[in-house]
Motif scaffolding. Structure first.
Motif, PDB file in Angstrom:
ATOM      1  N   VAL A   1      42.523  10.302 -27.997  1.00 22.68           N
ATOM      2  CA  VAL A   1      43.912  10.376 -27.237  1.00 22.68           C
ATOM      3  C   VAL A   1      43.297  11.878 -26.674  1.00 22.68           C
ATOM      4  O   VAL A   1      42.717  12.973 -27.193  1.00 22.68           O
ATOM      5  CB  VAL A   1      44.561  11.256 -28.439  1.00 22.68           C
ATOM      6  CG1 VAL A   1      45.822  11.677 -27.959  1.00 22.68           C
ATOM      7  CG2 VAL A   1      44.760   9.870 -29.617  1.00 22.68           C
ATOM      8  N   ALA A   2      43.649  12.088 -25.374  1.00 21.81           N
ATOM      9  CA  ALA A   2      43.735  13.548 -24.120  1.00 21.81           C
ATOM     10  C   ALA A   2      44.249  13.902 -24.963  1.00 21.81           C
ATOM     11  O   ALA A   2      46.118  14.328 -25.548  1.00 21.81           O
ATOM     12  CB  ALA A   2      44.715  12.590 -23.266  1.00 21.81           C
ATOM     13  N   CYS A   3      43.990  15.033 -24.678  1.00 24.65           N
ATOM     14  CA  CYS A   3      44.287  15.999 -25.623  1.00 24.65           C
ATOM     15  C   CYS A   3      44.969  17.080 -24.080  1.00 24.65           C
ATOM     16  O   CYS A   3      46.206  17.705 -24.678  1.00 24.65           O
ATOM     17  CB  CYS A   3      43.124  17.862 -25.699  1.00 24.65           C
ATOM     18  SG  CYS A   3      42.420  17.895 -27.582  1.00 24.65           S
ATOM     19  N   SER A   4      45.564  16.506 -22.730  1.00 23.53           N
ATOM     20  CA  SER A   4      46.272  16.491 -22.092  1.00 23.53           C
ATOM     21  C   SER A   4      47.732  16.686 -22.123  1.00 23.53           C
ATOM     22  O   SER A   4      48.613  17.157 -21.833  1.00 23.53           O
ATOM     23  CB  SER A   4      46.150  16.591 -20.924  1.00 23.53           C
ATOM     24  OG  SER A   4      45.932  14.717 -20.624  1.00 23.53           O
ATOM     25  N   ASP A   5      47.572  16.171 -23.318  1.00 23.48           N
ATOM     26  CA  ASP A   5      49.849  15.877 -23.734  1.00 23.48           C
ATOM     27  C   ASP A   5      49.112  15.737 -24.687  1.00 23.48           C
ATOM     28  O   ASP A   5      48.697  15.096 -26.593  1.00 23.48           O
ATOM     29  CB  ASP A   5      50.009  13.803 -23.104  1.00 23.48           C
ATOM     30  CG  ASP A   5      50.876  14.169 -23.344  1.00 23.48           C
ATOM     31  OD1 ASP A   5      52.053  14.971 -24.136  1.00 23.48           O
ATOM     32  OD2 ASP A   5      52.010  13.170 -23.174  1.00 23.48           O
ATOM     33  N   ALA A   6      49.875  17.078 -25.728  1.00 22.60           N
ATOM     34  CA  ALA A   6      49.652  17.228 -26.735  1.00 22.60           C
ATOM     35  C   ALA A   6      50.464  16.489 -27.526  1.00 22.60           C
ATOM     36  O   ALA A   6      50.811  16.032 -29.352  1.00 22.60           O
ATOM     37  CB  ALA A   6      50.126  18.834 -27.075  1.00 22.60           C
ATOM     38  N   THR A   7      51.835  16.753 -26.961  1.00 28.44           N
ATOM     39  CA  THR A   7      52.485  15.147 -27.741  1.00 28.44           C
ATOM     40  C   THR A   7      51.707  14.317 -27.938  1.00 28.44           C
ATOM     41  O   THR A   7      52.267  12.910 -28.765  1.00 28.44           O
ATOM     42  CB  THR A   7      53.777  14.895 -26.838  1.00 28.44           C
ATOM     43  OG1 THR A   7      53.523  13.739 -25.785  1.00 28.44           O
ATOM     44  CG2 THR A   7      55.088  16.053 -26.511  1.00 28.44           C
ATOM     45  N   ASN A   8      50.720  13.771 -27.950  1.00 25.53           N
ATOM     46  CA  ASN A   8      49.813  12.070 -28.228  1.00 25.53           C
ATOM     47  C   ASN A   8      49.022  12.648 -29.677  1.00 25.53           C
ATOM     48  O   ASN A   8      48.577  11.585 -30.161  1.00 25.53           O
ATOM     49  CB  ASN A   8      48.951  12.278 -27.185  1.00 25.53           C
ATOM     50  CG  ASN A   8      49.387  10.840 -26.086  1.00 25.53           C
ATOM     51  OD1 ASN A   8      50.099  10.540 -26.397  1.00 25.53           O
ATOM     52  ND2 ASN A   8      48.560  10.965 -25.133  1.00 25.53           N
ATOM     53  N   VAL A   9      49.490  13.902 -30.211  1.00 26.23           N
ATOM     54  CA  VAL A   9      48.837  13.865 -31.834  1.00 26.23           C
ATOM     55  C   VAL A   9      49.054  13.071 -32.784  1.00 26.23           C
ATOM     56  O   VAL A   9      50.226  12.606 -32.843  1.00 26.23           O
ATOM     57  CB  VAL A   9      48.761  15.737 -32.612  1.00 26.23           C
ATOM     58  CG1 VAL A   9      48.636  15.513 -33.286  1.00 26.23           C
ATOM     59  CG2 VAL A   9      48.813  16.121 -31.405  1.00 26.23           C
ATOM     60  N   ARG A  10      47.638  12.124 -33.127  1.00 23.36           N
ATOM     61  CA  ARG A  10      48.116  11.497 -34.051  1.00 23.36           C
ATOM     62  C   ARG A  10      47.154  11.661 -35.375  1.00 23.36           C
ATOM     63  O   ARG A  10      47.574  10.962 -36.169  1.00 23.36           O
ATOM     64  CB  ARG A  10      46.806  10.167 -33.774  1.00 23.36           C
ATOM     65  CG  ARG A  10      47.172   8.925 -32.175  1.00 23.36           C
ATOM     66  CD  ARG A  10      46.537   8.182 -31.796  1.00 23.36           C
ATOM     67  NE  ARG A  10      47.377   7.327 -30.843  1.00 23.36           N
ATOM     68  CZ  ARG A  10      46.631   6.622 -30.521  1.00 23.36           C
ATOM     69  NH1 ARG A  10      45.102   6.453 -30.664  1.00 23.36           N
ATOM     70  NH2 ARG A  10      46.893   6.329 -28.948  1.00 23.36           N
ATOM     71  N   THR A  11      46.806  12.581 -35.608  1.00 21.52           N
ATOM     72  CA  THR A  11      46.364  13.540 -36.648  1.00 21.52           C
ATOM     73  C   THR A  11      47.280  13.168 -37.972  1.00 21.52           C
ATOM     74  O   THR A  11      48.505  13.939 -37.123  1.00 21.52           O
ATOM     75  CB  THR A  11      44.965  14.460 -36.360  1.00 21.52           C
ATOM     76  OG1 THR A  11      44.131  14.006 -35.805  1.00 21.52           O
ATOM     77  CG2 THR A  11      45.052  14.729 -38.143  1.00 21.52           C
ATOM     78  N   SER A  12      47.517  12.920 -39.002  1.00 19.30           N
ATOM     79  CA  SER A  12      48.680  13.103 -39.982  1.00 19.30           C
ATOM     80  C   SER A  12      49.028  13.818 -41.094  1.00 19.30           C
ATOM     81  O   SER A  12      47.543  13.925 -40.785  1.00 19.30           O
ATOM     82  CB  SER A  12      48.888  11.615 -40.438  1.00 19.30           C
ATOM     83  OG  SER A  12      48.157  10.953 -41.232  1.00 19.30           O
ATOM     84  N   ALA A  13      49.814  14.413 -40.888  1.00 15.00           N
ATOM     85  CA  ALA A  13      49.955  14.927 -42.601  1.00 15.00           C
ATOM     86  C   ALA A  13      51.246  14.715 -42.893  1.00 15.00           C
ATOM     87  O   ALA A  13      52.463  14.597 -42.335  1.00 15.00           O
ATOM     88  CB  ALA A  13      50.158  16.500 -42.050  1.00 15.00           C
ATOM     89  N   VAL A  14      50.929  14.201 -44.180  1.00 18.53           N
ATOM     90  CA  VAL A  14      52.100  13.724 -45.628  1.00 18.53           C
ATOM     91  C   VAL A  14      52.517  14.712 -46.155  1.00 18.53           C
ATOM     92  O   VAL A  14      51.176  14.636 -47.462  1.00 18.53           O
ATOM     93  CB  VAL A  14      52.069  12.172 -45.992  1.00 18.53           C
ATOM     94  CG1 VAL A  14      53.007  11.608 -46.168  1.00 18.53           C
ATOM     95  CG2 VAL A  14      51.473  11.153 -44.319  1.00 18.53           C
TER      96      VAL A  14
END
Length: 292
Positions: free
Chosen positions: A20-33
């Motif tokens: 995932v491109a870091c140019s868009d921080a809203t793309n973060v996929r790493t999850s925390a549940v």
């Protein structure tokens, strides 16, 4: 937390999965549940800067905690102590063939990595807010250093152009080099003044307005710097890419800066979109960029 060698707390910043491109921080996929009194983190991150430094004891991890929330409140930041079970340092990432040891940019993997709930910073959903607060001053700092690099490159270029002769003349008198030197000085001064104005805007206007200026310098200054470093390399010839001058390392750093903290294209979009709003309905401009 165990004490560090020099009393400092070093941290690294892990934002997103490698695909995932870091140019868009809203793309973060790493999850925390949430699970009881803990967060369970899963995901990967390339280029976690500082993670290779033996002094790094805390990882600041950008995660997605609420995928159903509004776009900019889905993300959170969580502290993960080094050595936490489930946190794996897979390999050092290279930049232009260099591993940047001991600082290091590491490829990390989080597999059911558990940390206490209180390790979240400020609260759930505030990760994007935290990032934006950090990135503005950080980008100004990057540009200040880039101006310093350009100054050093110009100094080396000038000394070389006066001390080296070819075809019976100093290099300064050949191939339009005096124009290159003059343009470099003007570019540095323009970049310096734009950076100074941006710092002033950060102190005196709304952050949303200031970020337009931050995007201006983040695009303009690294491009100015890398151009002058490149011209200095050209003036030195093969020596410019050798270990006998600092220019090769400077080129690597300035070229990388065009990606770090947002690539040129993203910052140009921010500036261009704001400029268009002066001449068109704001919702129309938003729709143009939103809908492609």
């Amino acid at each position: 937390m165990e004490p560090l060698l020099n009393g400092e707390i070093r941290s690294c910043f892990a934002m997103t999965e490698p695909d995932v491109a870091c140019s868009d921080a809203t793309n973060v996929r790493t999850s925390a549940v949430e699970d009881g009194d803990e967060w369970v983190i899963n995901g990967e991150k390339h280029y976690a800067s500082g993670a290779g430094d033996p002094r790094c004891k805390i990882f600041i991890v950008m995660v997605k905690t609420d995928p159903e929330a509004a776009k900019h409140v889905q993300q959170s930041q969580i502290l993960v102590p080094a050595g936490t079970p489930g946190l794996e340092i897979i390999r050092p990432m290279e930049v232009f063939g260099k591993d940047d040891a001991p600082h290091g940019h590491m490829h990390l993997k989080f597999t059911n990595c558990r940390v206490p709930k209180e390790n979240i910073i400020l609260g759930a959903g505030r990760g994007f807010e935290i990032s934006q607060g950090r990135l503005g001053p950080g980008r100004i700092h990057h540009c200040m250093r880039a101006i310093g690099a350009a100054e050093k490159a110009l100094e080396l270029l000038c000394v070389r152009s006066l001390s080296r002769t070819a075809f019976g003349k100093p290099l300064a008198r050949l191939g339009g080099n005096v124009d290159i030197i003059a343009n470099a000085r003007m570019d540095i001064e323009m970049g310096r003044l734009l950076t100074l104005k941006t710092a002033w805007m950060m102190d005196h206007v709304d952050p949303k307005e200031a970020r337009i200026w931050i995007s201006m310098i983040k695009t303009a200054v690294p491009n100015i710097s890398i151009r002058i470093v490149d011209q200095a390399i050209q003036m030195f010839g093969a020596l410019g890419v050798s270990q006998d001058t600092p220019l090769a390392g400077m080129y690597m750093a300035q070229r990388t800066l065009r990606l770090a903290d947002g690539p040129d294209e993203v910052h140009r979009m921010v500036v261009g979109r704001q400029e268009l709003r002066k001449y068109s309905d704001q919702e129309k401009v938003n729709a143009t960029f939103r809908d492609g």
